[in-house]
Scaffold this motif. Structure first.
Motif: not given
Length: 182
Positions: A21-37
């Motif tokens: 989920l974290k990996r997909r978030h960071d891929e799908r929202f590239p302009g957003a701040r990456p989620l922390a685990y």
């Protein structure tokens, strides 16, 4: 953007592990701040507590045990309700550029060495540089749709800022005069 609803949206495609989920978030929202685990797992725990997500099983795959989560019927309804809500336009302007220009005008009117026009020129240069970066990102060979959409969104907002800066630059003298005579 709420992490809760984004995770529900990512789970709409089927069960998943927190890591995925974290990996997909960071891929799908590239302009957003990456989620922390930690944020992913804390949010998943709250979603489980609230009955919107449930544990679908665990996998080891030769490594540490990983919990798989899936959305519940209540989670699907919550996501649909959230997606149907219209986001109201912001009622207040809380922008640091705006604040710096106003405070710069006040400081200049009080005899300080602030020059809001210089600040606007420097800020414009920074915006233009960022726009060039985003244009290169979105036009790069192989740029995915999420990256293009994110860049377009940012470019539109930067363009609006630039238009405001241009209008404000033409009004600096008048604004300064209004402050010094009041």
């Amino acid at each position: 953007m709420t992490t809760r609803h984004v995770l529900l949206g990512l789970l709409a495609g089927g069960p998943s592990h927190g890591y995925d989920l974290k990996r997909r978030h960071d891929e799908r929202f590239p302009g957003a701040r990456p989620l922390a685990y930690g944020q992913v797992y804390t949010t998943l725990q709250r979603l489980v507590r609230d009955g919107l997500v449930e544990v679908d099983g665990t996998d080891a795959d030769g490594g540490p045990e990983r919990t798989r989560y899936r959305s519940t019927g209540a989670g699907t309804r919550e996501l649909a309700d959230w997606l149907g809500e219209i986001v109201p336009p912001a009622p207040h302007i809380a922008n640091e550029i705006f604040a710096k220009v106003v405070v710069g005008i006040l400081a200049a009117a009080a005899g300080g060495n602030a020059d809001p026009a210089d600040h606007l020129r420097a800020q414009r240069a920074a915006h233009m540089a960022r726009m060039r970066e985003l244009t290169a990102v979105k036009t790069a060979p192989g740029a995915d749709l999420a990256t293009v959409l994110s860049a377009d969104y940012a470019l539109t907002h930067l363009d609006a800022d630039l238009r405001w800066m241009a209008t404000t630059a033409t009004r600096i003298t008048t604004l300064t005069e209004e402050i010094t005579t009041s």
